[in-house]
Design a protein around this motif. Sequence first.
Motif, PDB file in Angstrom:
ATOM      1  N   GLY A 177      90.588  91.938  71.449  1.00  0.00           N
ATOM      2  CA  GLY A 177      89.495  92.893  71.414  1.00  0.00           C
ATOM      3  C   GLY A 177      89.894  94.104  70.619  1.00  0.00           C
ATOM      4  N   ALA A 178      88.952  94.691  69.909  1.00  0.00           N
ATOM      5  CA  ALA A 178      89.257  95.879  69.116  1.00  0.00           C
ATOM      6  C   ALA A 178      89.446  97.066  70.020  1.00  0.00           C
ATOM      7  CB  ALA A 178      88.123  96.135  68.133  1.00  0.00           C
ATOM      8  N   GLY A 179      90.456  97.870  69.711  1.00  0.00           N
ATOM      9  CA  GLY A 179      90.706  99.081  70.461  1.00  0.00           C
ATOM     10  C   GLY A 179      90.410 100.282  69.606  1.00  0.00           C
ATOM     11  N   ALA A 180      90.999 101.411  69.957  1.00  0.00           N
ATOM     12  CA  ALA A 180      90.781 102.635  69.209  1.00  0.00           C
ATOM     13  C   ALA A 180      91.291 102.464  67.789  1.00  0.00           C
ATOM     14  CB  ALA A 180      91.510 103.784  69.908  1.00  0.00           C
ATOM     15  N   ALA A 181      90.552 103.053  66.855  1.00  0.00           N
ATOM     16  CA  ALA A 181      90.938 103.060  65.439  1.00  0.00           C
ATOM     17  C   ALA A 181      91.145 101.657  64.891  1.00  0.00           C
ATOM     18  CB  ALA A 181      92.212 103.890  65.252  1.00  0.00           C
ATOM     19  N   GLY A 182      90.371 100.665  65.414  1.00  0.00           N
ATOM     20  CA  GLY A 182      90.460  99.315  64.890  1.00  0.00           C
ATOM     21  C   GLY A 182      91.672  98.541  65.366  1.00  0.00           C
ATOM     22  N   ALA A 183      92.490  99.081  66.291  1.00  0.00           N
ATOM     23  CA  ALA A 183      93.658  98.375  66.787  1.00  0.00           C
ATOM     24  C   ALA A 183      93.209  97.193  67.648  1.00  0.00           C
ATOM     25  CB  ALA A 183      94.537  99.316  67.600  1.00  0.00           C
ATOM     26  N   VAL A 184      94.086  96.204  67.761  1.00  0.00           N
ATOM     27  CA  VAL A 184      93.802  95.009  68.547  1.00  0.00           C
ATOM     28  C   VAL A 184      94.652  95.053  69.808  1.00  0.00           C
ATOM     29  CG1 VAL A 184      93.968  92.500  68.567  1.00  0.00           C
ATOM     30  CG2 VAL A 184      93.183  93.674  66.518  1.00  0.00           C
ATOM     31  N   ASP A 185      94.047  94.729  70.955  1.00  0.00           N
ATOM     32  CA  ASP A 185      94.792  94.684  72.204  1.00  0.00           C
ATOM     33  C   ASP A 185      95.882  93.617  72.069  1.00  0.00           C
ATOM     34  OD1 ASP A 185      95.796  94.410  74.724  1.00  0.00           O
ATOM     35  OD2 ASP A 185      93.866  94.110  75.712  1.00  0.00           O
ATOM     36  N   PRO A 186      97.154  93.983  72.101  1.00  0.00           N
ATOM     37  CA  PRO A 186      98.198  92.984  71.869  1.00  0.00           C
ATOM     38  C   PRO A 186      98.233  91.905  72.934  1.00  0.00           C
ATOM     39  CG  PRO A 186      99.158  95.063  72.618  1.00  0.00           C
ATOM     40  CD  PRO A 186      97.707  95.334  72.339  1.00  0.00           C
ATOM     41  N   ARG A 187      97.827  92.230  74.159  1.00  0.00           N
ATOM     42  CA  ARG A 187      97.830  91.212  75.212  1.00  0.00           C
ATOM     43  C   ARG A 187      96.775  90.150  74.934  1.00  0.00           C
ATOM     44  NH1 ARG A 187      98.002  95.992  79.558  1.00  0.00           N
ATOM     45  NH2 ARG A 187      96.513  96.661  77.989  1.00  0.00           N
ATOM     46  N   ALA A 188      95.617  90.573  74.425  1.00  0.00           N
ATOM     47  CA  ALA A 188      94.595  89.597  74.058  1.00  0.00           C
ATOM     48  C   ALA A 188      95.051  88.762  72.873  1.00  0.00           C
ATOM     49  CB  ALA A 188      93.285  90.312  73.739  1.00  0.00           C
ATOM     50  N   ALA A 189      95.745  89.393  71.927  1.00  0.00           N
ATOM     51  CA  ALA A 189      96.245  88.659  70.759  1.00  0.00           C
ATOM     52  C   ALA A 189      97.337  87.672  71.136  1.00  0.00           C
ATOM     53  CB  ALA A 189      96.772  89.651  69.723  1.00  0.00           C
ATOM     54  N   ALA A 190      98.084  87.973  72.214  1.00  0.00           N
ATOM     55  CA  ALA A 190      99.206  87.113  72.600  1.00  0.00           C
ATOM     56  C   ALA A 190      98.743  85.794  73.211  1.00  0.00           C
ATOM     57  CB  ALA A 190     100.109  87.852  73.589  1.00  0.00           C
ATOM     58  N   GLY A 191      97.539  85.760  73.791  1.00  0.00           N
ATOM     59  CA  GLY A 191      97.083  84.555  74.468  1.00  0.00           C
ATOM     60  C   GLY A 191      97.070  83.323  73.581  1.00  0.00           C
ATOM     61  N   PRO A 192      96.336  83.335  72.455  1.00  0.00           N
ATOM     62  CA  PRO A 192      96.340  82.158  71.580  1.00  0.00           C
ATOM     63  C   PRO A 192      97.718  81.810  71.035  1.00  0.00           C
ATOM     64  CG  PRO A 192      94.500  83.610  71.059  1.00  0.00           C
ATOM     65  CD  PRO A 192      95.373  84.361  72.009  1.00  0.00           C
ATOM     66  N   LEU A 193      98.561  82.815  70.821  1.00  0.00           N
ATOM     67  CA  LEU A 193      99.912  82.538  70.320  1.00  0.00           C
ATOM     68  C   LEU A 193     100.759  81.867  71.394  1.00  0.00           C
ATOM     69  CD1 LEU A 193     100.565  85.864  68.376  1.00  0.00           C
ATOM     70  CD2 LEU A 193     100.090  83.615  67.405  1.00  0.00           C
ATOM     71  N   MET A 194     100.580  82.241  72.650  1.00  0.00           N
ATOM     72  CA  MET A 194     101.319  81.581  73.726  1.00  0.00           C
ATOM     73  C   MET A 194     100.847  80.143  73.923  1.00  0.00           C
ATOM     74  SD  MET A 194     103.764  83.389  75.011  1.00  0.00           S
ATOM     75  CE  MET A 194     104.054  82.587  76.598  1.00  0.00           C
ATOM     76  N   ALA A 195      99.601  79.852  73.572  1.00  0.00           N
ATOM     77  CA  ALA A 195      99.084  78.489  73.714  1.00  0.00           C
ATOM     78  C   ALA A 195      99.631  77.551  72.646  1.00  0.00           C
ATOM     79  CB  ALA A 195      97.556  78.508  73.646  1.00  0.00           C
ATOM     80  N   ARG A 196     100.103  78.100  71.543  1.00  0.00           N
ATOM     81  CA  ARG A 196     100.538  77.277  70.409  1.00  0.00           C
ATOM     82  C   ARG A 196     101.988  76.863  70.567  1.00  0.00           C
ATOM     83  NH1 ARG A 196      99.729  80.231  64.965  1.00  0.00           N
ATOM     84  NH2 ARG A 196     101.851  80.993  65.306  1.00  0.00           N
ATOM     85  N   PRO A 197     102.284  75.552  70.606  1.00  0.00           N
ATOM     86  CA  PRO A 197     103.682  75.116  70.760  1.00  0.00           C
ATOM     87  C   PRO A 197     104.530  75.531  69.571  1.00  0.00           C
ATOM     88  CG  PRO A 197     102.143  73.302  71.197  1.00  0.00           C
ATOM     89  CD  PRO A 197     101.346  74.413  70.574  1.00  0.00           C
ATOM     90  N   LEU A 198     105.810  75.680  69.813  1.00  0.00           N
ATOM     91  CA  LEU A 198     106.766  75.932  68.743  1.00  0.00           C
ATOM     92  C   LEU A 198     106.987  74.660  67.934  1.00  0.00           C
ATOM     93  CD1 LEU A 198     109.310  77.943  70.901  1.00  0.00           C
ATOM     94  CD2 LEU A 198     107.924  78.903  69.061  1.00  0.00           C
TER      95      LEU A 198
END
Length: 542
Positions: A177-198
């Motif tokens: 989700g977009a935060g202040a000044a266009g920043a992205v919530d890192p916890r929301a960004a981490a979800g899809p990355l945690m789903a992706r296998p190494l």
Amino acid sequence: MSPEHLSPLDLAFWRIESAAHPMHLGALAVLSADGPDAAARAAALLAERCAGLPGLRRRIHDVLLPVGAAAWSPDPDFDPARHVFLTAAAAAASAAARTGASAAADTAAAGAAAADAAAAAAGAAAAAGVDAAARAGAVADDAGVGAGAGAARTGAGAAARAGVGAAARAGAVADGGAGAAGAVDPRAAAGPLMARPLDRTRPPWEAHVLAGPGPDSFSVLFKFHHALADGLGALALAAGLFDRQPPFAPGPAVRGPARPVPAPRGPGAALRRLPGVFASRVHDLGQALEIGAAVARAGLPLGVPDALVAAEPGPGAGAGSRSVAGLALDLDEVNLIRKAAGGTVNDVLIALVAGALRRWLAERGDPLPRGAGPRALIPVSRRRPGAAPGAGNRLSGYLLRLPLAEDDPLRRLYAVRAGMDRNKEAGPARGAGAVALLADHVHPLGHRLGGPLVAHAARLLYDILVTSVPLPGLTFTLGGSTVREVYPLAPLARGQSLAIAVSTYKGTVHYGLVADAAAVPDLAALAGALRAELDAFVREVS
């Protein structure tokens, strides 16, 4: 040189992985940006430093003998660019910050030029007369204001365009989700990355530099396969990527003071005195039977809340969906509860989880479980106190019933404390939570063939993972940017919807929550329930 084989437990973690249930640990660090290009510099430093750490240059490969085993070997094609990633959102945020700084410098230069023009005009006016001076001053003022405003508009426009581009490109990386000044919530960004296998053909780790929750911050998500390290080992590997620190030593475990393992009792004690290999074999068999009997006594997954159960993926299912949430709590408030009610810090942290789950289920309108409650697996390190964490896993565990049916927070804490005391008295080598030790008694071929079956059996063994990772009493920095928050993230077992990890850093308790996004669409509400539970507990003991 003979290959370095994976230990039985490391091999078990490697074999039970599937595309829908990757077996990597994670840690999400939020840093204060030391300059406008801090995120880009951090990514460059991570890429440079990982090349110098042998533990991060090794990959896992199958071997012929023993049949079913796997071993470590250096990756001859190691490339940091395959492991360190600067996300588009973080890169754009750095670019926007640099553009804004450049625009500010241009504005200052334009203002100075305007002042020089005004001074020159004033000098000319002194010779030409008062009316000329007035006219020259007016022209100079207009020039200065126009130049400054134009530069400001240019900088703002460039920054805005960069921010919009970052937000658009971030969507390709994460559902943040977009935060202040266009920043992205890192916890929301981490979800899809945690789903992706190494990538299993390369050294099993990654580092993703993400945008931060604000314009003055950025984040780094580390992913380490569980076969590479347990929580303490992963922390030691990550510490090697940060700025130079004193030699790493884990901080005090939040589960409280260590207790001596009681002397073995019963027939097993006499058998251990038998000589040679026979004694070892008998001991191993006795330990396996004892753990198996404890698992049977712990009971089946009956009465588990539906919210803690995830649907089984179909055959050949791809990567699953994950959501991540985090919560920072004041350690002083946790210690206030501990001093008033007794127990250890870890007892309080587990009791808060039990209370938050109860509160969350009630808010969802789900029926509260009756009886003993869901079974939580509490991993326990088998490393010696003060020993430097190495590669691989040295783990056992405790099994604990979470008293969700209890409505009084103090009685919940007393129940957690009593259960943990029983576990500690038995020791980490006994009991239903010590199932990880059974890996030592399985032939490598058994791990290879039986890995999928073990993964399916996770729900028979426990219902939710609650783990703690003690951090050292150090302040970590990366390229001069200070780490201010650290959220540990645990892998999600098959059939389970939720895993909870906790660490303490710089006087703050950080809960990291990982969930099956389809089964738990309201993970943020559980994080809010943790906050509400702590507030209610503090009021109870104040």
